[in-house]
Scaffold this motif. Structure first.
Motif, PDB file in Angstrom:
ATOM      1  N   ALA A 158      -3.325   5.004  -2.444  1.00 22.44           N
ATOM      2  CA  ALA A 158      -4.383   5.440  -1.828  1.00 22.44           C
ATOM      3  C   ALA A 158      -4.014   7.004  -1.833  1.00 22.44           C
ATOM      4  O   ALA A 158      -2.923   7.738  -1.244  1.00 22.44           O
TER       5      ALA A 158
ATOM      6  N   LEU B 157       0.912  -1.229   0.013  1.00 20.47           N
ATOM      7  CA  LEU B 157       0.005   0.160  -0.103  1.00 20.47           C
ATOM      8  C   LEU B 157       0.909   1.226  -0.068  1.00 20.47           C
ATOM      9  O   LEU B 157       1.519   1.303   0.809  1.00 20.47           O
TER      10      LEU B 157
ATOM     11  N   LEU C  98      -1.637  -1.454  -4.138  1.00 20.72           N
ATOM     12  CA  LEU C  98      -2.841  -0.525  -4.041  1.00 20.72           C
ATOM     13  C   LEU C  98      -2.139   0.932  -3.623  1.00 20.72           C
ATOM     14  O   LEU C  98      -1.408   1.162  -2.755  1.00 20.72           O
TER      15      LEU C  98
ATOM     16  N   GLN D 250      -7.821   2.347   3.075  1.00 23.92           N
ATOM     17  CA  GLN D 250      -7.168   1.174   2.271  1.00 23.92           C
ATOM     18  C   GLN D 250      -6.488   0.392   3.090  1.00 23.92           C
ATOM     19  O   GLN D 250      -6.516  -0.748   2.946  1.00 23.92           O
TER      20      GLN D 250
END
Length: 127
Positions: free
Chosen positions: A78, A57, A76, A85
């Protein structure tokens, strides 16, 4: 607030400096690797986590890292609330598994020696 939750969580350990062997072990056993810096371009730790099937992340304000998230499917980004997230990742073993499975192939295809050496040769030949 998430910062207070993190500071008091027994699952999160602030290590300070660690040896390369300790870092490798920590990455291998991590549930998620988080890089909150918006100033980062490419994080070696991000690639090490991906190679170890650890979902990543990152702060989506880092264009380079957000691009790696899109291209790899193993991470991912954010843009605003990184905490939401993170909660999403921590609450979904299936999502973590899906992201983690994509990491090794991405790192190998983008940064394996068989990819890097020809690029370096072309660069050296162009000088």
């Amino acid at each position: 607030e998430l910062a207070d939750e993190i500071a008091s969580s027994p699952e999160i350990v602030a290590t300070g400096f660690v040896s390369d062997a300790e870092k490798a072990a920590i990455v291998r056993h991590a549930t998620v690797m988080v890089n909150p810096s918006h100033l980062e371009s490419l994080s070696l730790l991000m690639l090490e986590a991906m190679a170890s099937r650890v979902p990543v992340l990152v702060n989506g304000r880092s264009e380079v890292m957000a691009d790696h998230c899109r291209r790899s499917g193993a991470a991912l980004a954010a843009a605003a609330a990184i905490s939401s997230q993170l909660r999403r990742l921590l609450s979904s073993p299936q999502l973590r598994r899906e992201l983690g499975e994509k990491g090794p192939a991405y790192v190998r295809e983008q940064y394996g020696w068989e990819v890097i050496i020809p690029k370096l040769r072309r660069l050296i030949d162009s000088l």
